[in-house]
Scaffold this motif. Sequence first.
Motif, PDB file in Angstrom:
ATOM      1  N   UNK A  33       0.812  -1.219   0.000  1.00 24.54           N
ATOM      2  CA  UNK A  33       0.000   0.000   0.000  1.00 24.54           C
ATOM      3  C   UNK A  33       0.847   1.272   0.000  1.00 24.54           C
ATOM      4  N   UNK A  34       2.184   1.139  -0.045  1.00 28.10           N
ATOM      5  CA  UNK A  34       3.079   2.290  -0.100  1.00 28.10           C
ATOM      6  C   UNK A  34       3.905   2.309  -1.386  1.00 28.10           C
ATOM      7  N   UNK A  35       3.588   1.458  -2.342  1.00 31.70           N
ATOM      8  CA  UNK A  35       4.367   1.384  -3.570  1.00 31.70           C
ATOM      9  C   UNK A  35       3.670   2.098  -4.717  1.00 31.70           C
ATOM     10  N   UNK A  36       4.466   2.404  -5.729  1.00 30.23           N
ATOM     11  CA  UNK A  36       3.994   3.032  -6.959  1.00 30.23           C
ATOM     12  C   UNK A  36       3.244   4.329  -6.648  1.00 30.23           C
ATOM     13  N   UNK A  37       2.065   4.505  -7.173  1.00 30.36           N
ATOM     14  CA  UNK A  37       1.342   5.752  -7.006  1.00 30.36           C
ATOM     15  C   UNK A  37       0.608   5.905  -5.693  1.00 30.36           C
ATOM     16  N   UNK A  38       0.895   5.067  -4.728  1.00 30.29           N
ATOM     17  CA  UNK A  38       0.205   5.145  -3.442  1.00 30.29           C
ATOM     18  C   UNK A  38       1.044   5.803  -2.349  1.00 30.29           C
ATOM     19  N   UNK A  39       2.210   6.332  -2.697  1.00 30.77           N
ATOM     20  CA  UNK A  39       3.091   6.888  -1.672  1.00 30.77           C
ATOM     21  C   UNK A  39       3.087   8.399  -1.734  1.00 30.77           C
TER      22      UNK A  39
END
Length: 118
Positions: free
Chosen positions: A57-63
């Motif tokens: 939930x902290x990778x790619x466009x979620x950070x």
Amino acid sequence: MDKQKAGDALFDWFSKFTKNIDHSKILGRLIECPPDHAAHNRIMKKGYIMGVAMTANQLMGARPTPELSQYKIPGIEGLFLTGCTTHPGGLATLGGRASAMKIYKDFGIPYQKGFVSW
């Protein structure tokens, strides 16, 4: 194993792959483990050196959140986000460069003014 012994073991392993590095070349050292990171940097929760956690939930466009993953806060013109807790995350993994590129683009500054092509 304490962190000093772990550091010695890691250094000894690394030294096997070099020709001129051994303990005599070391002038000083600092060995830290996850609790040390967490104690002196509140971003490194549980010692995560990548800044917070590198979970799905902290990778790619979620950070740091999907709404903030484009280096800006929606609705606040001229305020940009940068650092290890922004996309792509991880202290020195180019998070600042990506933010700077977004700033250049938004202000119409040519990339050549601050970036070198390799």
